[in-house]
Design an enzyme around this catalytic site. Sequence first.
Site, PDB file in Angstrom:
ATOM      1  N   LYS A  11       0.819  -1.208   0.000  1.00  0.00           N
ATOM      2  CA  LYS A  11       0.000   0.000   0.000  1.00  0.00           C
ATOM      3  C   LYS A  11       0.862   1.272   0.000  1.00  0.00           C
ATOM      4  CE  LYS A  11      -4.124  -1.955   0.189  1.00  0.00           C
ATOM      5  NZ  LYS A  11      -3.817  -3.307  -0.319  1.00  0.00           N
TER       6      LYS A  11
HETATM    7  C1  LIG Z   1      -9.526  -2.054  -1.414  1.00  0.00           C
HETATM    8  C2  LIG Z   1      -9.070  -2.857  -0.243  1.00  0.00           C
HETATM    9  N1  LIG Z   1      -9.859  -2.962   0.838  1.00  0.00           N
HETATM   10  C3  LIG Z   1      -9.484  -3.646   1.916  1.00  0.00           C
HETATM   11  C4  LIG Z   1      -8.278  -4.296   1.975  1.00  0.00           C
HETATM   12  C5  LIG Z   1      -7.936  -5.116   3.182  1.00  0.00           C
HETATM   13  O1  LIG Z   1      -6.818  -4.662   3.835  1.00  0.00           O
HETATM   14  P1  LIG Z   1      -5.865  -5.675   4.672  1.00  0.00           P
HETATM   15  O2  LIG Z   1      -5.156  -6.538   3.677  1.00  0.00           O
HETATM   16  O3  LIG Z   1      -4.958  -4.740   5.395  1.00  0.00           O
HETATM   17  O4  LIG Z   1      -6.746  -6.443   5.581  1.00  0.00           O
HETATM   18  C6  LIG Z   1      -7.400  -4.194   0.899  1.00  0.00           C
HETATM   19  C7  LIG Z   1      -6.083  -4.863   0.946  1.00  0.00           C
HETATM   20  O5  LIG Z   1      -5.575  -5.420   0.054  1.00  0.00           O
HETATM   21  C8  LIG Z   1      -7.815  -3.468  -0.252  1.00  0.00           C
HETATM   22  O6  LIG Z   1      -7.015  -3.358  -1.322  1.00  0.00           O
END
Ligand SMILES: Cc1ncc(COP(=O)(O)O)c(C=O)c1O
Length: 392
Positions: free
Chosen positions: A199
């Site tokens: 990210k």
């Molecule tokens: C658009 C979106 N929402 C939610 C998430 C979930 O985040 P995490 O992987 O930190 O749980 C991601 C992660 O890839 C994402 O790209």
Amino acid sequence: MTVAPSERRPAAQPFGSAVVPLSDILVDEEIEQAVADAVRSGWWSMGPRVKEFEDEFAALCDANAAFAVANGTAALHLALLALGCGPGDEVILPSLTFVAAANTIVHVGATPVFCDIAGPRDLNLDVKDVEAAITPATRAIVVLHYGGHPCRIDAILELAARHGVAVIEDAAHAPGARWNGRPCGTLGDIGCFSFFSNKNLPVGEGGMVVTNDEALAERIRLLRSHGMTTLTWDRDRGHAHSYDVVAHGFNYRLDEVRAAIGLVQLRRLAEHNAARAHLAGCYRAALDGVAGIEMPFPPDGVSEPSNHLAAIVLPERCSRNAFQAALAEQGIQTSVHYPPIHGFSAYRSIGARRPLPVTETVASRLVSLPLYPHMSVGDVSLVAAAASRAVS
Ligand SMILES: Cc1ncc(COP(=O)(O)O)c(C=O)c1O
């Protein structure tokens, strides 16, 4: 000192032999020192670094409250729970997003309702389709700012207000992005961020929930740590001596080591987002309109995107598999954001309830090209040249 990728990554993994990886993290002495300091402090979870990270992140988002959590999925789960989403409720979301939002909607007992995207130039929710999907059971809309490009939030907020529906921003791609001068994350009722390794603010695993609503903030605070009224940190500092449990919460806390990395990354975010913007502009100049390639989200004068992804839409005649294989042969890693959720086995029956024609046609032509802040302009040119050769 910056550690060169070859020094810190074994050759065959995790990016294979990619010359230009899809994303990359800079590891340097400041990060190593921040980690070492946190470890040596002897206080490893929910302490001063987490508090500092939350305060600085709240400032980034103009938020009254920010809660550091274990990951972005936990952030979405807490947002839904804080809003009281549960059995019998419907929650609207795009099918063209990461599956985390849909999974958390199912976990709270509500039903995901997938909506279409606007088109190849705007991969965010189609406001007209959202309006068509609203029923008396609709409790919330989860909007995505795809690739860090703010969605049509003005129209969504107007719609939500008219129907008495809450708006959750899945701002996983959008730390530092702004819409009409205002930061993503506090445009709706609750904003959710992810700090996963790829990210814009990479920590490894981590997330943040932000809100300006005091009652929602209190629910999130409780549910993040077992529904307990005080934290170990509060008790250690003598601010409290005992605790009650007033809700059925979770352990979604963040630790001090990751908060320490988060603080370093947060202080670099503006510079990194500016670098991403420059590189995304280079891609646009080199590729948009070339042999039928389209680059979504042309500048609109209202959005200041965080450019998490460099997505392109291939011409209809072009095979995506062949395109990705051609780039892979030259050591260029690509990906697809996203295979639409309604096509996955676990979501096929829910997905069949509403037609999603634009998602279906556009998603099959999407490819994400490499993009990270320290990528060179030369590498962007190399990727763009390979991409235009592959479609010609
Ligand atoms: C658009 C979106 N929402 C939610 C998430 C979930 O985040 P995490 O992987 O930190 O749980 C991601 C992660 O890839 C994402 O790209």
